[in-house]
Design an enzyme around this catalytic site. Sequence first.
Site, PDB file in Angstrom:
ATOM      1  CG  HIS A  13     -45.991 -39.141  64.989  1.00 52.63           C
ATOM      2  ND1 HIS A  13     -45.982 -37.892  65.570  1.00 52.63           N
ATOM      3  CD2 HIS A  13     -46.106 -40.034  66.006  1.00 52.63           C
ATOM      4  CE1 HIS A  13     -46.101 -38.023  66.889  1.00 52.63           C
ATOM      5  NE2 HIS A  13     -46.180 -39.310  67.176  1.00 52.63           N
ATOM      6  CE  LYS A  71     -50.048 -38.797  65.495  1.00 53.85           C
ATOM      7  NZ  LYS A  71     -50.921 -39.746  66.224  1.00 53.85           N
TER       8      LYS A  71
END
EC number: 1.17.1.8
Length: 271
Positions: A157, A161
């Site tokens: 990600h 995040k």
Amino acid sequence: MIRTVITGITGRMGSTLLRLALDSGDLRVVGGTARPGSASVGQDAGVATRLGPVDVTVVDSLERALDAAQADVVIDFTSAELSVAHAKVCAARGVALVVGSTGFTPEASAALAESAKAVPIVAAPNMSVGVNLVIRMAAELARVLGPGFDVEVLEAHHRMKKDAPSGTALRLAEVLTEALGRTQEDLTFARHGQIGARPAREIGVQTLRGGDVVGEHTVYFLGEGERIELTHRATNRDQFAAGALRAARWVAGRAPGLHDMADVLGFQRTS
């Protein structure tokens, strides 16, 4: 029309939800929130997100949004802590809820389940239809391949995040342990140094963070002389929002209870 409130309406997911809801034809956005102190509070949600006026004023709490307009469902992609608080508000107001937040502790999950005794709630770490198909296929592959294949989960990600591993990776690990008859003790989340040979029952869950990666999940089934890779890559947030809107349509008007995307998609339970 399904009357919808979007929390965090001016954020990345919130603005995507607003855009797709405006194009849906069957969902009417009647309210939206932003964090207290945000410059968007008091603005038209469409103006704040550069979509054009939508006659929805951004407010700084879910209570105010529900005071201002009658709603059938709230869609929440904020944080685990805020989602629990929002679930309590929905339970008190009798409004259905869709939760796409991740990073829930066992205590937070229990609090969400408690609110679901009063109203219907759909909660899932990933609302993408494609991801939920991958989760289902991963469980089936694990059952068919059995202990002869080592299983690893890798997720990637963007650098911003906050939680790791992702909620989707944890959900994959959960269904894989169930399918293989293993336990949480068989999961490993990091390897370093002289660790010795890989235990036969081990399931690895590894994390990458960097750049602007929206989301990527791969399940590896590693056998002798062959390898199977099951991958989902998200290139934008539209599929997450589309899945959440699908969940909103499904949950509005239902009896109280806690559901996930398998229920929304009509998957037959296999475990």
